[in-house]
Enzyme design. Structure first.
Site, mmCIF file in Angstrom:
data_model
loop_
_atom_site.group_PDB
_atom_site.id
_atom_site.type_symbol
_atom_site.label_atom_id
_atom_site.label_comp_id
_atom_site.label_asym_id
_atom_site.label_seq_id
_atom_site.Cartn_x
_atom_site.Cartn_y
_atom_site.Cartn_z
ATOM 1 N N THR A 1 0.726 -1.222 -0.033
ATOM 2 C CA THR A 1 -0.070 0.043 -0.292
ATOM 3 C C THR A 1 0.788 1.209 0.117
ATOM 4 O O THR A 1 1.943 1.116 0.122
ATOM 5 C CB THR A 1 -0.860 0.197 1.228
ATOM 6 O OG1 THR A 1 -1.965 -1.013 1.536
ATOM 7 C CG2 THR A 1 -1.398 1.214 1.620
ATOM 8 N N ASP B 1 -7.880 -1.943 4.903
ATOM 9 C CA ASP B 1 -8.194 -0.988 5.434
ATOM 10 C C ASP B 1 -7.808 0.698 5.093
ATOM 11 O O ASP B 1 -8.649 1.620 5.775
ATOM 12 C CB ASP B 1 -7.233 -0.887 6.398
ATOM 13 C CG ASP B 1 -5.758 -1.106 6.656
ATOM 14 O OD1 ASP B 1 -5.479 -1.950 5.074
ATOM 15 O OD2 ASP B 1 -4.829 -0.591 6.829
ATOM 16 N N THR C 1 -0.037 0.188 6.475
ATOM 17 C CA THR C 1 0.392 -0.507 5.411
ATOM 18 C C THR C 1 0.157 -1.979 6.064
ATOM 19 O O THR C 1 0.745 -1.973 6.780
ATOM 20 C CB THR C 1 1.559 0.160 4.364
ATOM 21 O OG1 THR C 1 3.066 -0.296 5.174
ATOM 22 C CG2 THR C 1 1.250 1.199 3.701
ATOM 23 N N GLY C 2 0.155 -3.098 5.490
ATOM 24 C CA GLY C 2 0.018 -4.155 5.839
ATOM 25 C C GLY C 2 -0.749 -5.390 5.785
ATOM 26 O O GLY C 2 -2.054 -4.873 5.152
HETATM 27 N N1 GLY Z 1 -3.308 -2.097 3.783
HETATM 28 C C1 GLY Z 1 -3.789 -3.163 2.635
HETATM 29 C C2 GLY Z 1 -4.780 -4.134 2.451
HETATM 30 O O1 GLY Z 1 -5.117 -5.061 3.153
HETATM 31 O O2 GLY Z 1 -5.729 -4.205 1.448
#
Ligand code: GLY
Length: 353
Positions: free
Chosen positions: A206, A237, A257-258
């Site tokens: 992300t 998220d 991110t993640g």
């Molecule tokens: N953090 C990006 C996602 O899980 O879509």
């Protein structure tokens, strides 16, 4: 040793410099600039974004407009398979994008989720903020809105991403009708295609950017193509205000991110900003959110035999005075900082070796 004590021990033995209660602090990051200068932080893929955003801020462009323009460079880059054009698709081979923006001075946010066919979802999110009374538009409604305000629909699936998706489909099961790499027929005359299974790229990557301008006003944006090969309609998220990003103009901005599911279930960015409001420095706030996520991860398949999350989450936090920090679950990540003098990579603090 309790879970938290074990983590504290690991970080201290790795050379960390302090403890906040039981929370290990790996590398506290202090802004080396005056708080009156702009400061921008981002995920590790954000070097072009922070560089462009800083140029625009210096030219007098609005802070949020500047970071959305910077993120647009990464969204439009076909080589970044975690965001925008060229992002890895969902299980049906369709690229679905999520993004959110938040403007500190007005405390207004905008977001889009599961948006198909538009390469710059962060800019669509900005238009939701500017033009509507809503916060989040999804799917067909988000695309309809984007086209209505002038965005052009296009196919976002690059050849590289399509081949990755085909490799993923081939690797899924020996019992479906997609032949595995070693079963595939080579019409050049060999008995089978042979060869090792393809290295299927996978990302929960992300881009996140948080910024503060010389007046102390703040903004944030997060954009992603989401979890690779996700179920159609899955929302991570990134477009969820309070999870993928959040701003309290008087306190700070944060993003994540993640693994989005874990960040949503922890209200990650909101937690980080509240921890800063309670007095934690940005790095401490990020580590505290990660500790919370680790302690609330109950599914056995998501933890290793030491009870530590197997997945990655990176938190980013920027305080209104320009102090910044980032932390990751596991040692070895970097993030990007532009402190008004230069853009550079910095190591993230971490929870586990
Ligand atoms: N953090 C990006 C996602 O899980 O879509």
């Amino acid at each position: 040793m309790s879970t938290i004590d074990r983590r504290a021990f690991l970080a201290v033995s790795a050379g960390s410099v302090g403890l906040l209660g039981a929370i290990p602090l790996a590398t506290p990051h202090r802004s080396r600039t005056s708080p009156r200068r702009p400061v921008i932080i981002s995920s590790r893929n954000g070097m072009p974004a922070v560089t462009r955003a800083m140029e625009r801020i210096r030219q007098g462009t609005d802070l949020l407009e500047a970071i959305v323009e910077g993120i647009g460079l990464v969204e439009s880059d076909p080589n970044d398979m975690s965001v925008g054009y060229g992002g890895l698709p969902n299980e049906d081979g369709v690229v679905e994008l999520d993004a959110s923006v938040m403007h500190g001075p007005t405390h207004k946010s905008g977001a889009v989720a599961a948006l198909q066919g538009i390469r710059n979802p962060a800019r669509v999110a900005l238009e939701v903020l500017r033009r509507t009374d809503h916060v989040l538009l999804v799917g067909a409604g988000a695309l309809k809105f984007a086209k209505a305000v002038g965005f052009t629909e296009e196919d976002l699936l690059t050849d590289r991403a399509r081949k990755a998706w085909l490799g993923w489909k081939a690797s899924l099961s020996p019992h479906d009708d997609w032949l595995d790499a070693e079963q595939q027929v080579d019409t050049s005359g060999k008995a089978s295609g042979g060869g090792p299974p393809p290295d299927v790229p996978f990302t929960d990557g992300t881009i996140h950017v948080s910024a503060v301008d010389p007046r102390g006003d703040m903004a944030a944006c997060t954009s992603t193509s989401g979890l690779s090969y996700k179920l159609s309609g899955r929302v991570g998220d990134s477009p969820i205000v309070g999870a993928g990003m959040f701003v309290d103009n008087a306190v700070g901005a944060a993003g994540a991110t993640g693994r989005g599911e874990s960040v949503i279930q922890s209200a990650g960015a909101f937690q980080a900003v509240r921890h800063m409001a309670e007095g934690l420095e940005p790095t401490e706030a990020c580590l505290k959110v990660l500790t919370w996520i680790a302690d609330h991860t109950r599914r056995h398949d998501l933890v290793n035999d030491r009870g530590e999350p197997r997945f990655g989450v990176v938190m980013y936090a920027l305080r209104a005075d320009g102090l910044w920090g980032s932390a990751t679950m596991r040692k070895g990540r970097t993030f990007t900082v532009h402190d008004g003098t230069e853009a550079r990579s910095e190591p993230c603090a971490y929870l586990y070796e």
